[in-house]
Scaffold this motif. Sequence first.
Motif, PDB file in Angstrom:
ATOM      1  N   PHE A 102     -10.219   5.921  11.172  1.00  0.00           N
ATOM      2  CA  PHE A 102     -10.959   5.924   9.903  1.00  0.00           C
ATOM      3  C   PHE A 102      -9.967   5.986   8.741  1.00  0.00           C
ATOM      4  O   PHE A 102     -10.089   5.240   7.759  1.00  0.00           O
ATOM      5  CB  PHE A 102     -11.901   7.132   9.881  1.00  0.00           C
ATOM      6  N   ALA A 103      -8.981   6.857   8.883  1.00  0.00           N
ATOM      7  CA  ALA A 103      -7.954   6.992   7.846  1.00  0.00           C
ATOM      8  C   ALA A 103      -7.223   5.663   7.664  1.00  0.00           C
ATOM      9  O   ALA A 103      -6.955   5.235   6.534  1.00  0.00           O
ATOM     10  CB  ALA A 103      -6.978   8.102   8.212  1.00  0.00           C
ATOM     11  N   LEU A 106      -9.290   3.313   5.661  1.00  0.00           N
ATOM     12  CA  LEU A 106      -9.248   3.623   4.229  1.00  0.00           C
ATOM     13  C   LEU A 106      -7.951   3.102   3.609  1.00  0.00           C
ATOM     14  O   LEU A 106      -7.947   2.527   2.518  1.00  0.00           O
ATOM     15  CB  LEU A 106      -9.338   5.134   4.006  1.00  0.00           C
ATOM     16  N   ILE A 107      -6.835   3.309   4.325  1.00  0.00           N
ATOM     17  CA  ILE A 107      -5.537   2.874   3.797  1.00  0.00           C
ATOM     18  C   ILE A 107      -5.519   1.356   3.632  1.00  0.00           C
ATOM     19  O   ILE A 107      -5.082   0.832   2.603  1.00  0.00           O
ATOM     20  CB  ILE A 107      -4.391   3.351   4.718  1.00  0.00           C
ATOM     21  N   GLU A 109      -8.114  -0.676   3.296  1.00  0.00           N
ATOM     22  CA  GLU A 109      -9.014  -1.077   2.205  1.00  0.00           C
ATOM     23  C   GLU A 109      -8.352  -0.827   0.852  1.00  0.00           C
ATOM     24  O   GLU A 109      -8.372  -1.686  -0.039  1.00  0.00           O
ATOM     25  CB  GLU A 109     -10.337  -0.298   2.308  1.00  0.00           C
ATOM     26  N   GLY A 110      -7.735   0.352   0.715  1.00  0.00           N
ATOM     27  CA  GLY A 110      -7.077   0.681  -0.548  1.00  0.00           C
ATOM     28  C   GLY A 110      -5.938  -0.267  -0.858  1.00  0.00           C
ATOM     29  O   GLY A 110      -5.784  -0.736  -1.990  1.00  0.00           O
ATOM     30  N   MET A 111      -5.137  -0.593   0.148  1.00  0.00           N
ATOM     31  CA  MET A 111      -3.986  -1.480  -0.069  1.00  0.00           C
ATOM     32  C   MET A 111      -4.448  -2.886  -0.437  1.00  0.00           C
ATOM     33  O   MET A 111      -3.863  -3.531  -1.310  1.00  0.00           O
ATOM     34  CB  MET A 111      -3.105  -1.535   1.188  1.00  0.00           C
ATOM     35  N   GLY A 113      -7.147  -3.688  -1.989  1.00  0.00           N
ATOM     36  CA  GLY A 113      -7.594  -3.639  -3.369  1.00  0.00           C
ATOM     37  C   GLY A 113      -6.419  -3.551  -4.327  1.00  0.00           C
ATOM     38  O   GLY A 113      -6.440  -4.121  -5.418  1.00  0.00           O
ATOM     39  N   PHE A 114      -5.394  -2.832  -3.879  1.00  0.00           N
ATOM     40  CA  PHE A 114      -4.220  -2.653  -4.735  1.00  0.00           C
ATOM     41  C   PHE A 114      -3.443  -3.965  -4.880  1.00  0.00           C
ATOM     42  O   PHE A 114      -3.042  -4.351  -5.978  1.00  0.00           O
ATOM     43  CB  PHE A 114      -3.336  -1.576  -4.121  1.00  0.00           C
ATOM     44  N   GLY A 118      -9.988  -5.926  -6.449  1.00  0.00           N
ATOM     45  CA  GLY A 118     -11.291  -5.907  -5.784  1.00  0.00           C
ATOM     46  C   GLY A 118     -12.095  -7.190  -5.968  1.00  0.00           C
ATOM     47  O   GLY A 118     -13.214  -7.295  -5.487  1.00  0.00           O
ATOM     48  N   TRP A 221     -17.007  -2.377   5.820  1.00  0.00           N
ATOM     49  CA  TRP A 221     -18.101  -1.454   6.143  1.00  0.00           C
ATOM     50  C   TRP A 221     -19.346  -2.205   6.587  1.00  0.00           C
ATOM     51  O   TRP A 221     -20.166  -1.693   7.312  1.00  0.00           O
ATOM     52  CB  TRP A 221     -18.443  -0.565   4.941  1.00  0.00           C
TER      53      TRP A 221
END
Lengths: 293, 397, 250
Positions: A102-103, A106-107, A109-111, A113-114, A118, A221
């Motif tokens: 899960f972590a 998240l990483i 997805e965040g990367m 977007g970064f 988005g 998701w």
Amino acid sequence: MTALITQAVILGILLGGLYALLAAGLTLYFGVMRVVMIAHSAFLILAAYLAWAFNRATGIDPLFSLVATVPLFFLLGVVMQRFLLSRLKPATLTMMSVLLTFAIALIIEGMLGFVWTGTQRRISLSYSTASLEVFGANIAVVKLVAFGLAAVSLLALYLLMKATSFGQALRATIQHKEAAALLGIDTEKVAGYGFGLGLATAAIGGTALALDSTIYPSLHWHWIGPLMAIIVVGGLGSIPGAAIAALVLGLSQSLLQIPLGTTWAQTVFYLALFITLMVRPQGFFGGRLAQRF
Amino acid sequence: MPNASDLATPTPTAPATGRPDDSAGERFDRRLGLAKAGLGVVAIVLALMVPWLAPDAFILSVAVVIASYAAFAVGWNFVGGFTGYISLGHASYSGLGGYAVALLTTHTGINPWVALVLGAVVVALLAVPIGIASLRVRGASFVIVSIALVLILLLVFQSWASVTGGSEGLRVPRPFDSSVLRPEQHTRFYFLFLVLIGIALLVWWLIDRSQFGAGLKAIREDEDKAEALGVPTFRYKLVVFVISAFFTSLAGGLYALWFGNLDPVFQFSILTGSYMVLMSLFGGIRSLVGPVVGAVVVGYAMEVFKAQYGDSQFHLVALGLLLAVVVLFMPEGVVPALLGLVHRLRPAATSIREESAAELLERNRAIDAERRANNEASTEREAVDDPRHATTGKGRS
Amino acid sequence: MSVQQDVRPSLQTEGLSKAFGGVQAVNGATVTFHEGKVNALIGPNGSGKSTFFNIVTGMIAPDSGTVRFRGQDITRRAPHRICAAGIGRSFQLCRTFPRMTVLENLLVAVRPAGLSQLVGSSQNRRQVERARELLRRVGIDHLEGSLAQDISYGQQKLLELAGVLMGEPGTILLDEPAGGVNPALIGRIGTLVKELNAEGRTFIIVEHNMDMVMSLSDHIVVFDRGAPIAEGTPSEVQQDPRVLEAYLGV
């Protein structure tokens, strides 16, 4: 009306093929490690982004990105198994691996977007708008290509599992790890490769997805829920079970879209998940693996 | 410190019962107990003084948010801490709690506080079939259902706009009339959250020392074994799961009353659920105060992070990294880790700190031998103290 | 020597079968264990003894067949209900609750009825006394405050046995009680089994250590390929050609 239904059936089967490939990957992780890999769909979206970025940078057909992403994802899978998941205590592996993957989701997805923001992205190809008429239904060529890719990969996976000695070791490890170890199989290594294979399905699925879908970082998701429902309905750990469940549910989703619309049709996965757990918690096609999970 | 309890080598039996001559150690234990009590009192006094310590309404609102995190984490920890079943979807219950309060007050016009409790009861009832479906088998299905539930609720609440307001949002009627100013609202809700946390902790503590709690902890350690010893595992898991949903829902309802507006994207967010997990895990899921400590530390850090960098994608990366670090390196949480450190300072242990592990083992053997010599049944005791992992003889079927 | 005519059935199975994938682990096993006796279940590796145990105690559901205990059908009952019926068991690789203390490990097995389990303290004084008594009996009472993960393997075996006794079962299934422990402790466990048997408890033991099996048991059932191939007293079994064949793999 019949044309509409024919179209829905064909689209359902095409979608089911992709689901089947991805669910096979999830099943592999679960089989070799008893790990529910939440990050599977995040890797799927990552691969889709890589295909999109490859196409944007070079102008070459995104399918060619597979040459790089499949081996890369395989390696990533092996590394992930060896250096992250095998570090977890066996007693709490199922739960802690969920959190760890899960972590990772998240990483990723965040990367995404970064790096790519988005914004929604979409590949445009020369054949993006082309379609074929099959039994009076209009089917986009990209969907056929995506399905072909998924079908070929599934077939390759099937042959690998059935016909090679590695496949045999893999199946033995999935069915009974301790017994496989007693037979001289290096189950840790096999688990690593199994993980790599699972992630490779995400690479292929991602490229197929990029062909005909709009992608954005949090898209994963929308995939993980249906995929997890599929592997439970199919019986955790059973690849044929997952494939059958994927086709059945993909088809149902596609058909239900006609009366219910896209959003409500998606609930079929969750309904199937709930009913399966109530009626037959070991899944409909599952072997003994599923019984205690 | 990575998995201190995970070492395969036999941990030398610590003289946990304390030798009679170990008065220094006992004195240390007494002092530690006093220190813990003192720390607890200071923490409670500080928590009660927050509304007067906060310089402005914004800081006070942050305090309310952190208090709500703590309430969520404690609610989550009923099922996570006792049974070890990790739910990633507890946002389902907080979200449902929020909508229950909002819908009950707007449609029936009942008192918001009655609606809060009533809503939580309804959510707890809903949790029964969900629990039955997801708890009959082991962990994997439970996790899958927990995530699936959030996703399906998000889908339903977004689409069913005629009732839920959809993405337009749903206004929650204020429980205090408009003459109560914003900072005063914050203060009141802050204390309401403290009361809720207090009640939840009390219930947690009661379960912890009950037979029910012993059964639950046994499930966490080894479910097959617990079953074989006669623990009705399914029933126990279901009961604690419903209790957890109830408290999480209460916290969600209280939050809705404070915040005043509900949007499915935030109410049924996978992230909200993962905060609860991260905070509880960080503090230590097996301890009473762990989730609260975790909520304060992680919640504060996250609020600072948001204030610094905005609610950006970086926030996700940071959250993911923190969760991965906690899972990999301190799955027991900080509270137990700190307690472990303190225990190492115990005088009985301090004097041998320079010894190697082998010497330590030797010393413990000597102590054992001495104890045995003082014991009449010495020969029998000796038989018991065989080295772990002795040769297993023949293979097993 | 057991006298055949006063045999009362304790645990009985009829046509019990279970397959894993293509492997028939238990294959139509019909077995009767004797009440008040020390029964042993032996057989070569992979002969299905552990699966048999797991079916009987409700851990695994059989594909077909029935399990009866004192005449009552207990097939497919949940493990805790089988425990409540009076069957206690130990596990092959001894299993204790690692992060609970020795004393707590025993108190898990206490079953107060109704609401008192929700609110009453687990440290009920009478139960604690009983738990301490059992720990004294198996000889590990000096460790009651230690975590189960910190005590030796042999001590954990004794702890597991004490935990089983806490539930006051009339019939006790032990899965390899002598596995992985030193000879002195094997002797000690044997003595305990004899004492407990003399108090009226029935034992069913899966064991590889033949010295222990032959010296302890009144009645032996020999398993091969998932079904009994012989049974009788130790001396009868030892002379049975089928047993020798199964063991030597002729």
